[in-house]
Scaffold this active site. Structure first.
Site, PDB file in Angstrom:
ATOM      1  N   ASN A  11      -4.629 -10.529   0.304  1.00  0.00           N
ATOM      2  CA  ASN A  11      -5.180 -11.421  -0.722  1.00  0.00           C
ATOM      3  C   ASN A  11      -4.478 -12.763  -0.554  1.00  0.00           C
ATOM      4  OD1 ASN A  11      -5.995 -12.787  -2.993  1.00  0.00           O
ATOM      5  ND2 ASN A  11      -4.934 -11.438  -4.460  1.00  0.00           N
ATOM      6  N   LYS A  13      -4.972 -15.459  -2.133  1.00  0.00           N
ATOM      7  CA  LYS A  13      -4.859 -16.245  -3.375  1.00  0.00           C
ATOM      8  C   LYS A  13      -5.282 -17.700  -3.085  1.00  0.00           C
ATOM      9  CE  LYS A  13      -1.573 -12.869  -4.988  1.00  0.00           C
ATOM     10  NZ  LYS A  13      -0.443 -12.510  -5.841  1.00  0.00           N
ATOM     11  N   HIS A  96      -8.052  -9.071 -10.904  1.00  0.00           N
ATOM     12  CA  HIS A  96      -6.668  -9.256 -10.470  1.00  0.00           C
ATOM     13  C   HIS A  96      -5.835  -9.729 -11.663  1.00  0.00           C
ATOM     14  CE1 HIS A  96      -3.128 -10.873  -8.477  1.00  0.00           C
ATOM     15  NE2 HIS A  96      -3.449 -10.129  -7.442  1.00  0.00           N
ATOM     16  N   GLU A  98      -3.803 -11.992 -12.031  1.00  0.00           N
ATOM     17  CA  GLU A  98      -3.781 -13.448 -12.232  1.00  0.00           C
ATOM     18  C   GLU A  98      -5.064 -13.924 -12.915  1.00  0.00           C
ATOM     19  OE1 GLU A  98      -2.711 -14.224  -8.150  1.00  0.00           O
ATOM     20  OE2 GLU A  98      -0.795 -13.243  -8.562  1.00  0.00           O
ATOM     21  N   GLU A 164      -1.428  -2.777  -9.195  1.00  0.00           N
ATOM     22  CA  GLU A 164      -0.451  -3.836  -8.953  1.00  0.00           C
ATOM     23  C   GLU A 164       0.341  -4.078 -10.227  1.00  0.00           C
ATOM     24  OE1 GLU A 164      -1.898  -6.470  -5.493  1.00  0.00           O
ATOM     25  OE2 GLU A 164      -2.957  -7.166  -7.264  1.00  0.00           O
ATOM     26  N   GLY A 170       4.718 -10.838  -6.258  1.00  0.00           N
ATOM     27  CA  GLY A 170       5.358 -12.084  -5.852  1.00  0.00           C
ATOM     28  C   GLY A 170       6.821 -12.194  -6.255  1.00  0.00           C
ATOM     29  N   SER A 208       4.635  -7.057  -3.742  1.00  0.00           N
ATOM     30  CA  SER A 208       5.760  -7.267  -2.825  1.00  0.00           C
ATOM     31  C   SER A 208       5.781  -6.294  -1.647  1.00  0.00           C
ATOM     32  CB  SER A 208       7.092  -7.214  -3.593  1.00  0.00           C
ATOM     33  OG  SER A 208       7.141  -8.262  -4.559  1.00  0.00           O
TER      34      SER A 208
END
Ligand code: 13P
Length: 248
Positions: A11, A13, A96, A98, A164, A170, A208
């Site tokens: 991904n 992003k 997702h 985010e 996730e 991250g 990660s």
């Protein structure tokens, strides 16, 4: 066929530009692993570029989101599932963390996106996961269970879900083997109970994942793949992760 392999998906992003994408995809286009189904979720403007550069490779391209609106029309700034499909994409990430955090996407809208993806033959990959505060409060399965409820009444034989944990995205902090195993067992059990015993499931872990921890993560029971953020932007790291996909 793809539903019995380990899915190694990147991904990107909001990263990349035409020159960087070309260099990365040229370096990746020769990777192969018969145990892996490989995908990259690229930003909308680069879908066609990525599809072109990966022709005759083992890697498929998808998008990171699609519109909740099914029909074309007056929705300024939106990108429909049909347009994504038209660019040659094969899948779309849905929900997702985010998107949930910055755009307050919840089940009602996410279900529309899933339906739109399925209607044009794109594979939706539903992303779920709890925040650190929710895990610390012992609410992780309740939260993920609520997120999975978006699948109720969906009539498909195959479903892909990425777990996730928000606190592992991250941050360099990976969930422990026990945490991953427990959540993936929960995902499989819950999805079967929602969708019926005949559904074929792929559950991917994300958060990660890198070249050093991929082998261990991919060997955990009921982990059917990985969704990789930062490490998918580097050809060497992403290739190394792909090399770790194994038969289940
Ligand atoms: P990182 O691999 O950078 O933690 O990102 C995970 C992710 O959000 C993939 O969708």
């Amino acid at each position: 066929m793809i539903w019995h392999k380990q899915w190694i998906f990147g991904n990107w992003k909001m990263n990349g530009n035409q020159a960087e994408n070309a260099a990365l995809l040229q370096a990746l286009r020769s990777v192969s692993n018969n145990n892996a189904h490989i995908g990259i979720a690229a930003p909308f403007p680069y879908l066609s570029q990525a599809v072109d550069l990966l022709k005759n490779s083992q890697i498929v391209i998808g998008s990171q989101d699609c519109s909740q609106f099914a029909e074309k029309g007056a929705y300024t700034g939106e990108v429909s599932a049909t347009m994504i499909k038209d660019c040659g994409a094969k899948f779309v990430l849905i929900g997702h963390s985010e998107r949930r955090t910055y755009f307050n996407e919840q089940n009602q809208i996410l279900r529309k996106k899933i339906d739109n993806a399925l209607a044009c033959d794109l594979i939706p990959i539903l992303c779920v996961g709890e925040t650190l505060a929710q895990r610390q409060a012992g609410q992780e399965t309740a939260v993920v269970g609520e997120q999975l409820a978006v699948l109720q009444g969906l009539s498909v034989n195959h479903i892909a879900v990425a777990y996730e944990p928000v606190w592992a995205i991250g941050t360099g902090e990976v969930a422990t083997g026990e945490q991953i195993a427990a959540m993936h067992a929960f995902l499989h059990k819950e999805i079967l109970s929602i969708m019926g015993e005949n559904v074929t499931i792929r559950t991917l872990y994300g958060g990660s994942v890198n070249a050093n921890n991929a082998a261990e993560i991919l060997s955990i029971d009921k982990v059917n793949g990985a969704l990789v953020g930062g490490a998918s932007l580097k050809a060497e790291a992403f290739s190394a992760i792909i090399a770790n996909a194994q038969t289940e």
